[in-house]
Motif scaffolding. Structure first.
Motif, PDB file in Angstrom:
ATOM      1  N   ARG A  34       0.767  -1.174   0.075  1.00  0.00           N
ATOM      2  CA  ARG A  34      -0.126   0.001   0.004  1.00  0.00           C
ATOM      3  C   ARG A  34       0.831   1.200  -0.023  1.00  0.00           C
ATOM      4  N   LEU A  58       0.490   3.955  -3.177  1.00  0.00           N
ATOM      5  CA  LEU A  58       0.106   5.070  -2.916  1.00  0.00           C
ATOM      6  C   LEU A  58       1.062   6.249  -3.067  1.00  0.00           C
ATOM      7  N   ARG A 104       1.178   9.561  -5.849  1.00  0.00           N
ATOM      8  CA  ARG A 104       1.388  10.821  -5.046  1.00  0.00           C
ATOM      9  C   ARG A 104       2.482  11.323  -5.894  1.00  0.00           C
ATOM     10  N   ALA A 140     -13.343  15.929  -6.307  1.00  0.00           N
ATOM     11  CA  ALA A 140     -12.698  15.318  -5.198  1.00  0.00           C
ATOM     12  C   ALA A 140     -11.235  16.024  -5.292  1.00  0.00           C
ATOM     13  N   LEU A 156      -9.147  15.811  -2.078  1.00  0.00           N
ATOM     14  CA  LEU A 156      -8.895  14.520  -1.401  1.00  0.00           C
ATOM     15  C   LEU A 156      -7.497  14.151  -2.216  1.00  0.00           C
ATOM     16  N   LYS A 172      -5.488  11.690  -0.054  1.00  0.00           N
ATOM     17  CA  LYS A 172      -6.058  10.191   0.202  1.00  0.00           C
ATOM     18  C   LYS A 172      -6.264   9.485  -0.950  1.00  0.00           C
ATOM     19  N   LYS A 173      -6.653  10.190  -2.089  1.00  0.00           N
ATOM     20  CA  LYS A 173      -6.918   9.478  -3.468  1.00  0.00           C
ATOM     21  C   LYS A 173      -6.034   9.766  -4.400  1.00  0.00           C
ATOM     22  N   GLU A 179      -5.121   8.662  -6.902  1.00  0.00           N
ATOM     23  CA  GLU A 179      -5.335   8.280  -8.138  1.00  0.00           C
ATOM     24  C   GLU A 179      -5.945   9.352  -9.061  1.00  0.00           C
ATOM     25  N   ILE A 180      -6.385  10.338  -8.419  1.00  0.00           N
ATOM     26  CA  ILE A 180      -6.974  11.615  -9.163  1.00  0.00           C
ATOM     27  C   ILE A 180      -5.897  12.494  -9.895  1.00  0.00           C
ATOM     28  N   ASP A 204      -8.537  17.624   4.673  1.00  0.00           N
ATOM     29  CA  ASP A 204      -9.022  17.491   3.218  1.00  0.00           C
ATOM     30  C   ASP A 204      -9.335  18.678   2.693  1.00  0.00           C
TER      31      ASP A 204
END
Length: 388
Positions: free
Chosen positions: A2, A6, A10, A273, A276, A279-280, A282-283, A377
């Motif tokens: 993980r 991630l 990022r 989003a 975020l 935390k996400k 992938e955006i 956030d």
């Protein structure tokens, strides 16, 4: 695993700039697996505390299946040799895609862009909202090994299974980020001196339930609506665990026929989003710009529909987990332009201190917010009141 994935997401902008520097001949589309192998290897070499020989050897072994082991070996060893120089020349702003970066730069300035770029590469914390009935019963900082950031909110490291944390199964708390608690804290300030049982509130896009749980424990008369059966199922499971009750409607907000008007509508609209991205991440890789116009159009329709369900003198609390101007302040300005029976209302200063007031009744909280240690956030909130 993980941690590696991630962080690769990022740092995607920086990693791709290194790939473009060291691979002169672009990889073919069918070589996407090898590209991803290179990306996670570069992430580990440059940004994670993992032994270089281990990273290179593992990648080479995997690449043998594709007969590219010599290519991968030469590439990664070259990057290892030039690691110091590469890191000195990498810019954090590279990680933010242009469709987000340009908006931040134009509306919030280069300095804010730098701060946000620095904040999103860090591992995010987990915020836990303690039920008011259980606040004084337990030393929550000690039990959850966290830090109190508000009187009812504990910040902990985001590790392990949430279900395994103390008192989760007892229903003493739920997970809710600091900024996500602000809209209900705002509603409490608006209806501070009235009987909350008589205040009818519609929570739109309510599942999995955080804001509804806050409203219920504050004794408001709550109706919750969400279109997703999967999310509503989780919402109901959480209600049982927390021993709370509310009316839940699993329907399309535009199609359901409500039999009453509301004093307040909490409209948590679907958005890009972009707030975020820590935390996400992938955006940062999947370009949502293509869907942005559809999202903005839907937000506009939701605002207009909410206005028809509101009593005169009632409030819409519009919020999105976005830092983009067209989903935030520009959206509200557009609504006010076409609805002259609405006006924005000033924020309670206990809430406004956590963000930047863009205009009357419009607050933007950015991920680099320093008043809450560890960041938050990104979030936009506006208060709109229906007048005669």
């Amino acid at each position: 695993m993980r941690l590696i994935i991630l962080n690769t997401l990022r740092r995607n902008g920086q990693i791709m700039s290194v790939i473009n520097q060291f691979i002169k001949k672009p990889l073919r589309k069918k070589d996407i697996f090898i590209l991803n192998l290179i990306r996670i290897s570069i992430c580990q070499i440059l940004f994670l505390d993992i032994k270089e020989y281990s990273i290179v050897n593992t990648a080479v072994q995997i690449a043998k299946n594709y007969k590219l082991d010599k290519f991968i070996n030469g590439l990664l060893r070259n990057i290892c040799r030039n690691k110091k120089e590469i890191n000195e020349n990498l810019k954090l702003e590279t990680n933010i895609p242009k469709w987000i970066k340009n908006d931040i730069k134009n509306n919030l300035g280069v300095n804010t862009l730098r701060k946000i770029s620095s904040s999103i590469i860090c591992e995010p914390y987990l915020d836990i909202k303690i039920k008011k009935d259980n606040l004084q019963k337990i030393n929550w900082e000690e039990v959850l090994d966290g830090k109190l950031i508000l009187n009812d909110l504990i910040r902990v490291k985001n590790e392990g299974y949430i279900e395994d944390k103390p008192f989760f199964k007892d229903g003493f708390w739920w997970v809710q980020n600091f900024t996500a608690t602000l809209p209900v804290r705002l509603i409490n300030s608006i209806f501070d001196k009235v009987d909350k049982n008589k205040v009818a509130i519609l929570d739109v896009g309510a599942a999995p339930g955080g804001k509804s749980f806050q409203l219920i424990e504050d004794n408001f008369n709550v109706t919750s609506i969400d279109i997703s059966e999967r999310r509503v199922k989780r919402f109901k499971e959480n209600l049982i665990r927390l021993n709370l009750k509310t009316e839940i409607i699993c329907k399309d907000f535009f199609e359901h026929k409500f039999n009453k008007l509301f004093d307040c509508i909490l409209l948590d609209a679907p958005c890009s989003a972009s707030g975020l991205i820590q935390k996400k991440p992938e955006i940062l890789v999947h370009n949502k710009k293509a869907n942005l116009e559809k999202l903005i159009s839907k937000q506009e329709r939701m605002l207009n529909h909410a206005s028809s369900l509101l009593k005169v003198g009632g409030h819409i609390i519009y919020c999105v987990c976005s830092i983009l101007s067209n989903e935030g302040n520009n959206q509200i300005r557009n609504f006010l332009k076409h609805n002259n029976n609405f006006k924005t209302v000033n924020f309670d200063e206990r809430i406004s201190k956590y963000g930047k007031t863009l205009a009357k009744g419009m607050l933007l909280v950015t991920p680099d917010e320093q008043k809450i240690k560890g960041g938050v956030d990104g979030f936009f909130i506006s208060i709109i009141k229906k007048v005669e």
